[in-house]
Scaffold this motif. Sequence first.
Motif, PDB file in Angstrom:
ATOM      1  N   UNK A  34       0.852  -1.144  -0.120  1.00 19.98           N
ATOM      2  CA  UNK A  34      -0.004  -0.062   0.055  1.00 19.98           C
ATOM      3  C   UNK A  34       0.820   1.242   0.002  1.00 19.98           C
ATOM      4  N   UNK A  35       0.683   1.998  -0.942  1.00 24.85           N
ATOM      5  CA  UNK A  35       1.251   3.226  -1.067  1.00 24.85           C
ATOM      6  C   UNK A  35       0.534   4.553  -0.677  1.00 24.85           C
ATOM      7  N   UNK A  36       0.978   5.138   0.372  1.00 26.01           N
ATOM      8  CA  UNK A  36       0.144   6.423   0.955  1.00 26.01           C
ATOM      9  C   UNK A  36       1.251   7.591   0.349  1.00 26.01           C
ATOM     10  N   UNK A  37       0.527   8.454  -0.590  1.00 24.03           N
ATOM     11  CA  UNK A  37       1.374   9.647  -1.118  1.00 24.03           C
ATOM     12  C   UNK A  37       0.771  10.905  -0.425  1.00 24.03           C
ATOM     13  N   UNK A  38       1.609  11.535   0.166  1.00 14.57           N
ATOM     14  CA  UNK A  38       1.273  12.894   0.758  1.00 14.57           C
ATOM     15  C   UNK A  38       1.458  13.999  -0.214  1.00 14.57           C
ATOM     16  N   UNK A  39       0.849  14.747  -1.067  1.00 16.25           N
ATOM     17  CA  UNK A  39       1.405  15.723  -2.267  1.00 16.25           C
ATOM     18  C   UNK A  39       1.078  17.127  -1.567  1.00 16.25           C
ATOM     19  N   UNK A  40       1.937  17.913  -1.857  1.00 14.32           N
ATOM     20  CA  UNK A  40       1.907  19.344  -1.276  1.00 14.32           C
ATOM     21  C   UNK A  40       1.946  20.360  -2.531  1.00 14.32           C
ATOM     22  N   UNK A  41       0.699  20.563  -3.052  1.00 11.25           N
ATOM     23  CA  UNK A  41       0.485  21.277  -4.416  1.00 11.25           C
ATOM     24  C   UNK A  41       1.062  22.789  -4.307  1.00 11.25           C
ATOM     25  N   UNK A  42       1.922  23.026  -5.381  1.00 12.21           N
ATOM     26  CA  UNK A  42       2.308  24.346  -5.724  1.00 12.21           C
ATOM     27  C   UNK A  42       1.289  25.442  -5.690  1.00 12.21           C
ATOM     28  N   UNK A  43       1.633  26.508  -5.125  1.00 14.70           N
ATOM     29  CA  UNK A  43       0.718  27.737  -5.393  1.00 14.70           C
ATOM     30  C   UNK A  43       1.466  29.035  -4.870  1.00 14.70           C
ATOM     31  N   UNK A  44       1.069  30.052  -5.539  1.00 19.85           N
ATOM     32  CA  UNK A  44       1.639  31.334  -5.288  1.00 19.85           C
ATOM     33  C   UNK A  44       1.696  31.552  -3.828  1.00 19.85           C
ATOM     34  N   UNK A  45       2.812  32.083  -3.145  1.00 21.93           N
ATOM     35  CA  UNK A  45       2.419  32.403  -1.897  1.00 21.93           C
ATOM     36  C   UNK A  45       2.585  31.251  -0.710  1.00 21.93           C
ATOM     37  N   UNK A  46       2.667  29.848  -1.109  1.00 21.02           N
ATOM     38  CA  UNK A  46       2.829  28.996  -0.332  1.00 21.02           C
ATOM     39  C   UNK A  46       4.164  28.672   0.077  1.00 21.02           C
ATOM     40  N   UNK A  47       4.484  27.827   1.140  1.00 18.57           N
ATOM     41  CA  UNK A  47       5.874  27.659   1.527  1.00 18.57           C
ATOM     42  C   UNK A  47       5.977  26.296   1.976  1.00 18.57           C
ATOM     43  N   UNK A  48       7.253  25.977   2.037  1.00 19.10           N
ATOM     44  CA  UNK A  48       7.539  24.357   2.338  1.00 19.10           C
ATOM     45  C   UNK A  48       8.844  24.530   2.888  1.00 19.10           C
ATOM     46  N   UNK A  49       9.281  23.952   4.263  1.00 17.81           N
ATOM     47  CA  UNK A  49      10.415  23.757   4.816  1.00 17.81           C
ATOM     48  C   UNK A  49      11.045  22.410   4.560  1.00 17.81           C
ATOM     49  N   UNK A  50      11.512  22.227   3.742  1.00 15.61           N
ATOM     50  CA  UNK A  50      12.084  20.747   3.222  1.00 15.61           C
ATOM     51  C   UNK A  50      12.999  20.149   4.490  1.00 15.61           C
ATOM     52  N   UNK A  51      13.873  21.054   4.974  1.00 14.79           N
ATOM     53  CA  UNK A  51      14.482  20.429   6.057  1.00 14.79           C
ATOM     54  C   UNK A  51      13.934  20.111   7.422  1.00 14.79           C
ATOM     55  N   UNK A  52      12.960  20.741   7.525  1.00 12.99           N
ATOM     56  CA  UNK A  52      12.183  20.185   8.826  1.00 12.99           C
ATOM     57  C   UNK A  52      11.356  19.164   8.414  1.00 12.99           C
TER      58      UNK A  52
END
Length: 135
Positions: A34-52
Motif C-alpha cells: 500500500x502506497x500512501x502519497x502525501x502531495x503538497x501542491x504548488x501555489x503562489x505564496x505557499x511555503x515548504x520547509x524541506x529540512x524540517x
Amino acid sequence: MKLELLASFFLLTTCFTAFSQEKQDTAVADKGLIKVSVMYPYAEGKTFNMEYYVTKHMPMVAAFLGANLVKYTIEKGLASGIPNQPLPFMAIGTFYVKSLSDYQAAIAPHGDAIRADFQNYTNIIPIILVSEVVN
C-alpha cells in the motif's frame, strides 16, 4: 582500439543488465504494498520547509507506523513535465506499508499531532492518495 570498444561495450552491457535486474527486483518487492502519497501542491505564496520535513515530520510519522512500514521516500518538486508550466507539487512524501488497515489504526490516534505539526513546515493543505503498487 577494437578491443577497447568491445571491452567498453561489455562493461556497459553488464552495468545495464545489473541495473535492469535491480529495478525489476525492486518492482517485485514493492508489488502488493500500500502506497500512501502525501502531495503538497504548488501555489503562489505557499511555503515548504524541506529540512524540517525531512528531519522531523516524516521520521515522526514513520515512527507511528512501526513494523507495518516497509520504507518511505521524500521528493522535492523541481519542475512540471510540461515546459513553461508551473510546478505541480512542491513536495511529495510517500509511505509504503504492508497493510492499509494497520496503517489507518496506527495513524488514527496521532492524527491531531500530525496535523498540528504542519504549521512547522508548510502552509499547504496536502492531497493524499492511497493506492496499491501493482508493478
